[in-house]
Design an enzyme around this catalytic site. Structure first.
Site, PDB file in Angstrom:
ATOM      1  N   ASP A   1       0.828  -1.214  -0.249  1.00 50.67           N
ATOM      2  CA  ASP A   1      -0.081  -0.141   0.167  1.00 50.67           C
ATOM      3  C   ASP A   1       1.006   1.212   0.048  1.00 50.67           C
ATOM      4  O   ASP A   1       2.029   1.106   0.141  1.00 50.67           O
ATOM      5  CB  ASP A   1      -0.929  -0.036   1.289  1.00 50.67           C
ATOM      6  CG  ASP A   1      -2.459   0.464   0.971  1.00 50.67           C
ATOM      7  OD1 ASP A   1      -2.408   1.356   0.101  1.00 50.67           O
ATOM      8  OD2 ASP A   1      -3.308   0.184   1.531  1.00 50.67           O
TER       9      ASP A   1
ATOM     10  N   ASP B   1     -10.763   2.468  -3.253  1.00 45.24           N
ATOM     11  CA  ASP B   1     -11.273   1.209  -2.516  1.00 45.24           C
ATOM     12  C   ASP B   1     -12.512   0.729  -2.529  1.00 45.24           C
ATOM     13  O   ASP B   1     -13.608   1.634  -2.611  1.00 45.24           O
ATOM     14  CB  ASP B   1     -10.880   1.130  -0.797  1.00 45.24           C
ATOM     15  CG  ASP B   1      -9.501   1.081  -0.451  1.00 45.24           C
ATOM     16  OD1 ASP B   1      -8.639   1.116  -1.229  1.00 45.24           O
ATOM     17  OD2 ASP B   1      -9.484   1.421   0.610  1.00 45.24           O
TER      18      ASP B   1
END
Length: 432
Positions: A161, A222
Site C-alpha cells: 500500500d 477502495d
C-alpha cells in the site's frame, strides 16, 4: 502456405514487442482467492469479537473453507492478509512481527497451514512510515529486510500500500521492492497500490513502467459494500479504458478491487453484474466475504465454472465497453483464445426488465461467421447464430446477461488469426 506465413509474421511481431511484465513468471492469469479487508477491515478487538477479528483463527478458518468447499479446486488459491496484522512495533532487530496475541503461532506457521491445504498466503505492507491502519510501514531503508522476512515466512503474495509516503518515495520504493522480492529467490506475486495514490492516469502514472514492476496494481478507490461503489469503479474503468486496457496482460493486471458478493450491499442481480463485469475486465477475483456463512446464491455466482474459465483465459486480453445506449444499456466485449468472445449486456435501468435487441454485426463481429452461444448464468445454448442475425436479450435492472460465443463456422479469411482483438471498436489487430 498462408498459415506458415501468418505464424512467421506472428513470431516476428512477438519478437518486436517489448516484454511488458515483471518477469517473475507469476500471475499469468488474474490471481484468484480471498482477502480479508473489505469484509473484516481492521477489527482487532478479539476479546469482544473473536470470530471476526483479524487473527490467525480467521485465516485458519477461511483456509479450511477454501480447501473444503470447492473454492480451491476452481482456482481460488490465495488467502490474503490485509492491514492490521502486525505488532505496533518492530522487534529488537528491526523486523516486522505479527501481533503476538492475535497471531500467537506466527506467520510462518500460518503459511505452513495454508500450504498444506494446497493454498497460497498473501500478506500486506505499506511503503510509508505507517500502514493505512497505523501499523509499522516499510520505509525505503526497510524494503530489503521486509522482503527477506516475507520470503522466510513462506509468503506467496505481497500487497504494498502507499499511505504516509510521498510520490518520490513511491517512485523509488515500488520498483525497489520488486527487485528485493525477486532477489529473495522465492516466487512472490507483487500487488502495487502505487497508481491509486497518483490518480491512476498518465502523465503521473506510467503504465509501461508499472507492467515491468508489478504483477497487479490498484488503479482507483477502495471498494465499499455498496452498489454505488461498484458503479463508481466501473465508471472510472470504462471512462479510462483506452489507457487501462492495453496495460493489462499475462503477468500484469489492472485491479478494480475485491469482489463484495456475499456481503450486505448487493442484490443477487447486482452480484451477478459485479462478477460478470470484473470477469470481462480481466480483473483479479479476490473475494472478501465470510466463507463460513456465505449464502448458496452468492456461492453459485462465485463458483460459476464458465465464468472462471473466461476470467482465466490464457490470452489475458482485458475487455472494453463497446456500446453505451441512450436506453442505459451498455455492452462489454472481451476477446478470448481460439476466436471465442465474452459479451456482457448490462442494464443501468431502475424500472423493469428491458428487452435489448441488436446483432453481432452491430457489435463489429466479422461478417459471415456462425456462432454457438452459451448464456454464462442460465447455461442455455443458442446454436447457429449468424453475425447478421438480429437477437434480443432481457436484462433486469442493475443486472446483466452474459454470453460466451464460440465460432462454429468462420469467414474465408483467417480473421481469427489476424484479428484476435478485432470485434469492438478500439481494438487493434494483433497476430497471435
Amino acid at each position: 502456405s498462408g498459415l506458415a506465413l501468418a505464424l512467421a509474421l506472428a513470431l516476428a511481431l512477438a519478437a518486436a514487442l517489448p516484454a511488458l511484465a515483471l518477469e517473475n513468471g507469476l500471475a499469468r492469469t488474474p490471481p484468484m482467492g480471498w482477502m480479508a479487508w473489505e469484509r473484516f477491515r481492521c477489527n482487532v478487538d478479539c476479546r469482544a469479537d473473536p470470530r471476526n477479528c483479524i487473527s490467525e483463527m480467521l485465516f485458519f478458518e477461511m483456509a479450511d473453507r477454501l480447501a473444503e468447499d470447492g473454492w480451491r479446486d476452481l482456482g481460488y488459491k490465495y488467502i490474503n492478509i490485509d492491514d492490521c496484522w502486525s505488532a505496533k512495533q518492530r522487534d529488537a532487530a528491526g523486523r516486522l512481527v505479527p501481533d503476538p496475541e492475535r497471531f500467537p503461532r506466527g506467520i510462518k506457521a500460518l503459511a505452513d497451514y495454508v500450504h498444506a491445504r494446497g493454498l497460497k498466503l498473501g500478506i500486506y505492507g505499506d511503503l510509508g512510515t505507517l500502514t493505512c491502519g497505523g501499523y509499522p510501514g516499510t520505509t525505503l531503508d526497510r524494503v530489503e529486510q521486509d522482503a527477506q522476512t516475507f520470503a522466510e515466512w513462506g509468503v506467496d503474495m505481497l500487497k504494498l500500500d502507499g499511505c504516509y509516503s510521498s510520490g518520490e518515495e513511491q517512485a523509488e520504493g515500488y520498483p525497489e521492492m520488486a527487485r528485493a522480492l525477486n532477489a529473495t529467490g522465492r516466487p512472490i506475486v507483487y500487488s502495487c497500490s502505487w497508481p491509486a495514490y497518483q490518480g491512476g492516469l498518465p502523465p503521473k502514472v506510467n503504465y509501461t513502467v508499472l507492467a515491468e514492476v508489478c504483477n497487479l496494481w490498484r488503479n482507483y478507490d477502495d471498494i465499499q459494500d455498496s452498489w454505488d461503489s461498484v458503479l463508481s469503479i466501473l465508471d472510472w474503468f470504462s471512462a479510462n479504458q483506452d489507457v487501462l486496457q492495453p496495460a493489462a496482460g499475462p503477468g500484469h493486471w489492472n485491479d478494480p478491487d475485491m469482489l463484495i458478493i456475499g456481503n450486505f450491499g448487493l442484490s443477487d442481480e447486482q452480484s451477478r453484474s459485479q462478477m460478470a463485469l470484473w470477469t470481462v475486465m480481466a480483473a483479479p477475483l479476490l473475494m472478501s466475504t465470510d466463507l463460513r456463512t456465505i449464502s448458496a446464491s452468492a456461492k453459485e455466482i462465485l463458483q460459476n465454472r464458465l465464468m472462471i474459465q473466461i476470467n482465466q483465459d490464457p490470452l489475458g486480453i482485458q475487455g472494453r465497453r463497446i456500446v453505451k445506449e441512450k436506453s442505459h444499456i451498455e455492452v462489454f466485449l472481451r476477446p478470448l483464445s481460439q476466436a471465442a468472445s465474452a459479451l456482457v449486456f448490462f442494464s443501468r435501468r431502475t424500472d423493469m426488465p428491458f428487452v435489448y435487441t441488436t446483432s453481432l454485426a452491430k457489435l463489429h463481429f466479422p461478417e459471415d461467421a456462425v456462432y454457438e452461444v452459451q448464456d454464462v448464468y442460465s447455461g442455455k445454448i443458442i446454436s447457429g447464430l449468424k453475425t447478421g442475425d438480429s437477437f434480443s436479450v432481457v436484462i433486469d435492472p442493475s443486472g446483466v446477461v452474459m454470453w460466451y460465443l464460440y465460432p462454429t463456422a468462420l469467414p474465408a479469411q483467417p480473421w481469427h488469426v489476424v484479428r484476435q482483438q478485432a470485434p469492438g471498436e478500439g481494438f487493434h489487430p494483433v497476430l497471435l
